[in-house]
Design a protein around this motif. Structure first.
Motif, PDB file in Angstrom:
ATOM      1  N   ASN A   5      -9.224   9.533  -2.094  1.00  0.00           N
ATOM      2  CA  ASN A   5      -8.366   9.343  -0.931  1.00  0.00           C
ATOM      3  C   ASN A   5      -8.393   7.873  -0.520  1.00  0.00           C
ATOM      4  O   ASN A   5      -7.347   7.265  -0.284  1.00  0.00           O
ATOM      5  CB  ASN A   5      -8.838  10.229   0.225  1.00  0.00           C
ATOM      6  N   ARG A   6      -9.572   7.308  -0.448  1.00  0.00           N
ATOM      7  CA  ARG A   6      -9.744   5.920  -0.010  1.00  0.00           C
ATOM      8  C   ARG A   6      -9.103   4.927  -0.969  1.00  0.00           C
ATOM      9  O   ARG A   6      -8.456   3.982  -0.537  1.00  0.00           O
ATOM     10  CB  ARG A   6     -11.236   5.615   0.125  1.00  0.00           C
ATOM     11  N   LEU A   7      -9.291   5.110  -2.267  1.00  0.00           N
ATOM     12  CA  LEU A   7      -8.866   4.106  -3.241  1.00  0.00           C
ATOM     13  C   LEU A   7      -7.462   4.329  -3.810  1.00  0.00           C
ATOM     14  O   LEU A   7      -6.874   3.398  -4.356  1.00  0.00           O
ATOM     15  CB  LEU A   7      -9.873   4.034  -4.388  1.00  0.00           C
ATOM     16  N   ILE A   8      -6.952   5.547  -3.683  1.00  0.00           N
ATOM     17  CA  ILE A   8      -5.635   5.839  -4.274  1.00  0.00           C
ATOM     18  C   ILE A   8      -4.619   6.263  -3.211  1.00  0.00           C
ATOM     19  O   ILE A   8      -3.599   5.607  -3.016  1.00  0.00           O
ATOM     20  CB  ILE A   8      -5.752   6.927  -5.371  1.00  0.00           C
ATOM     21  N   ILE A   9      -4.895   7.356  -2.519  1.00  0.00           N
ATOM     22  CA  ILE A   9      -3.913   7.952  -1.614  1.00  0.00           C
ATOM     23  C   ILE A   9      -3.628   7.051  -0.414  1.00  0.00           C
ATOM     24  O   ILE A   9      -2.462   6.823  -0.070  1.00  0.00           O
ATOM     25  CB  ILE A   9      -4.358   9.357  -1.150  1.00  0.00           C
ATOM     26  N   ASP A  10      -4.657   6.529   0.231  1.00  0.00           N
ATOM     27  CA  ASP A  10      -4.426   5.690   1.415  1.00  0.00           C
ATOM     28  C   ASP A  10      -3.602   4.445   1.090  1.00  0.00           C
ATOM     29  O   ASP A  10      -2.585   4.188   1.752  1.00  0.00           O
ATOM     30  CB  ASP A  10      -5.752   5.311   2.092  1.00  0.00           C
ATOM     31  N   PRO A  11      -3.980   3.648   0.083  1.00  0.00           N
ATOM     32  CA  PRO A  11      -3.142   2.486  -0.235  1.00  0.00           C
ATOM     33  C   PRO A  11      -1.716   2.862  -0.660  1.00  0.00           C
ATOM     34  O   PRO A  11      -0.755   2.197  -0.266  1.00  0.00           O
ATOM     35  CB  PRO A  11      -3.898   1.807  -1.385  1.00  0.00           C
ATOM     36  N   LEU A  12      -1.586   3.934  -1.437  1.00  0.00           N
ATOM     37  CA  LEU A  12      -0.236   4.354  -1.850  1.00  0.00           C
ATOM     38  C   LEU A  12       0.588   4.854  -0.663  1.00  0.00           C
ATOM     39  O   LEU A  12       1.800   4.677  -0.628  1.00  0.00           O
ATOM     40  CB  LEU A  12      -0.312   5.422  -2.932  1.00  0.00           C
ATOM     41  N   SER A  13      -0.074   5.461   0.327  1.00  0.00           N
ATOM     42  CA  SER A  13       0.629   5.915   1.530  1.00  0.00           C
ATOM     43  C   SER A  13       1.174   4.733   2.317  1.00  0.00           C
ATOM     44  O   SER A  13       2.303   4.772   2.830  1.00  0.00           O
ATOM     45  CB  SER A  13      -0.311   6.733   2.423  1.00  0.00           C
ATOM     46  N   ILE A  14       0.385   3.674   2.411  1.00  0.00           N
ATOM     47  CA  ILE A  14       0.846   2.472   3.101  1.00  0.00           C
ATOM     48  C   ILE A  14       2.016   1.857   2.332  1.00  0.00           C
ATOM     49  O   ILE A  14       3.014   1.445   2.919  1.00  0.00           O
ATOM     50  CB  ILE A  14      -0.319   1.480   3.288  1.00  0.00           C
ATOM     51  N   LEU A  15       1.890   1.843   1.030  1.00  0.00           N
ATOM     52  CA  LEU A  15       2.967   1.318   0.190  1.00  0.00           C
ATOM     53  C   LEU A  15       4.240   2.165   0.337  1.00  0.00           C
ATOM     54  O   LEU A  15       5.349   1.631   0.387  1.00  0.00           O
ATOM     55  CB  LEU A  15       2.499   1.281  -1.263  1.00  0.00           C
ATOM     56  N   LEU A  16       4.084   3.475   0.430  1.00  0.00           N
ATOM     57  CA  LEU A  16       5.223   4.364   0.660  1.00  0.00           C
ATOM     58  C   LEU A  16       5.929   3.982   1.956  1.00  0.00           C
ATOM     59  O   LEU A  16       7.165   3.929   2.014  1.00  0.00           O
ATOM     60  CB  LEU A  16       4.774   5.827   0.697  1.00  0.00           C
ATOM     61  N   GLY A  17       5.149   3.710   3.002  1.00  0.00           N
ATOM     62  CA  GLY A  17       5.731   3.280   4.272  1.00  0.00           C
ATOM     63  C   GLY A  17       6.556   2.012   4.120  1.00  0.00           C
ATOM     64  O   GLY A  17       7.640   1.883   4.692  1.00  0.00           O
ATOM     65  N   PHE A  18       6.060   1.072   3.314  1.00  0.00           N
ATOM     66  CA  PHE A  18       6.805  -0.159   3.059  1.00  0.00           C
ATOM     67  C   PHE A  18       8.149   0.152   2.392  1.00  0.00           C
ATOM     68  O   PHE A  18       9.180  -0.378   2.788  1.00  0.00           O
ATOM     69  CB  PHE A  18       5.985  -1.114   2.194  1.00  0.00           C
ATOM     70  N   PHE A  19       8.140   1.011   1.383  1.00  0.00           N
ATOM     71  CA  PHE A  19       9.390   1.335   0.692  1.00  0.00           C
ATOM     72  C   PHE A  19      10.364   2.088   1.597  1.00  0.00           C
ATOM     73  O   PHE A  19      11.576   1.933   1.485  1.00  0.00           O
ATOM     74  CB  PHE A  19       9.114   2.100  -0.602  1.00  0.00           C
ATOM     75  N   ILE A  20       9.827   2.880   2.514  1.00  0.00           N
ATOM     76  CA  ILE A  20      10.697   3.565   3.480  1.00  0.00           C
ATOM     77  C   ILE A  20      11.403   2.547   4.371  1.00  0.00           C
ATOM     78  O   ILE A  20      12.612   2.594   4.559  1.00  0.00           O
ATOM     79  CB  ILE A  20       9.891   4.578   4.332  1.00  0.00           C
ATOM     80  N   VAL A  21      10.631   1.594   4.927  1.00  0.00           N
ATOM     81  CA  VAL A  21      11.232   0.615   5.836  1.00  0.00           C
ATOM     82  C   VAL A  21      12.133  -0.366   5.084  1.00  0.00           C
ATOM     83  O   VAL A  21      13.076  -0.904   5.656  1.00  0.00           O
ATOM     84  CB  VAL A  21      10.165  -0.122   6.674  1.00  0.00           C
ATOM     85  N   LEU A  22      11.867  -0.560   3.829  1.00  0.00           N
ATOM     86  CA  LEU A  22      12.723  -1.421   3.014  1.00  0.00           C
ATOM     87  C   LEU A  22      14.133  -0.831   2.929  1.00  0.00           C
ATOM     88  O   LEU A  22      15.128  -1.545   2.994  1.00  0.00           O
ATOM     89  CB  LEU A  22      12.107  -1.569   1.617  1.00  0.00           C
ATOM     90  N   LYS A  23      14.206   0.492   2.809  1.00  0.00           N
ATOM     91  CA  LYS A  23      15.499   1.180   2.705  1.00  0.00           C
ATOM     92  C   LYS A  23      16.084   1.527   4.079  1.00  0.00           C
ATOM     93  O   LYS A  23      17.301   1.572   4.235  1.00  0.00           O
ATOM     94  CB  LYS A  23      15.354   2.471   1.889  1.00  0.00           C
ATOM     95  N   LYS A  24      15.214   1.801   5.046  1.00  0.00           N
ATOM     96  CA  LYS A  24      15.663   2.233   6.381  1.00  0.00           C
ATOM     97  C   LYS A  24      14.916   1.451   7.463  1.00  0.00           C
ATOM     98  O   LYS A  24      13.986   1.972   8.091  1.00  0.00           O
ATOM     99  CB  LYS A  24      15.396   3.730   6.579  1.00  0.00           C
TER     100      LYS A  24
END
Length: 135
Positions: free
Chosen positions: A86-105
């Protein structure tokens, strides 16, 4: 290991929501700092590097809190060591997902900021631990 549940044994926990919202906020601010209306490939790559760097820096700070470096109150509130995947994979990828969301919207920035603020205030000042919703 569980897919969803308490942070010490699960890939995804309630805080994944905050990681996504944080990614939206951080991503929006990075894009505004660069003053670019249309993010090109170079800007996107530099933002990905910045976001992942911040994500891993936060995970280090969080771990230090979990082991008691910042005092017993914080250690107790954080309630155990977060599950490593969770710490090394899911959490960083979740933050990155947020970036891609705001990039589009980009308009999701304001609601994300409000939701993130409410969540953090409630969890810090009302709940006795970071995993209160799981208990």
């Amino acid at each position: 290991m569980e897919i969803f549940g308490i942070k010490t044994i699960s890939l995804i926990d309630y805080w994944t929501i905050i990681h996504i919202l944080s990614g939206i906020i951080i991503g929006f601010l990075l894009l505004k700092l660069q003053k670019e209306e249309n993010a090109n490939k170079k800007i996107i790559i530099s933002n990905i590097i910045a976001i992942l760097s911040l994500a891993f820096a936060w995970e280090i700070i969080e771990y230090l809190g979990e082991i008691g470096v910042f005092g017993n109150i914080i250690k107790t509130w954080l309630y155990g060591i977060e599950y490593l995947p969770n710490r090394l994979i899911i959490d960083p990828l979740s933050i990155l997902l947020g970036f891609f969301i705001v990039l589009k919207k980009p308009k999701v920035f304001t609601p994300a900021t409000v939701l993130c603020s409410i969540w953090v205030i409630i969890h810090i000042f009302l709940f006795k631990s970071a995993v209160y919703l799981n208990q």
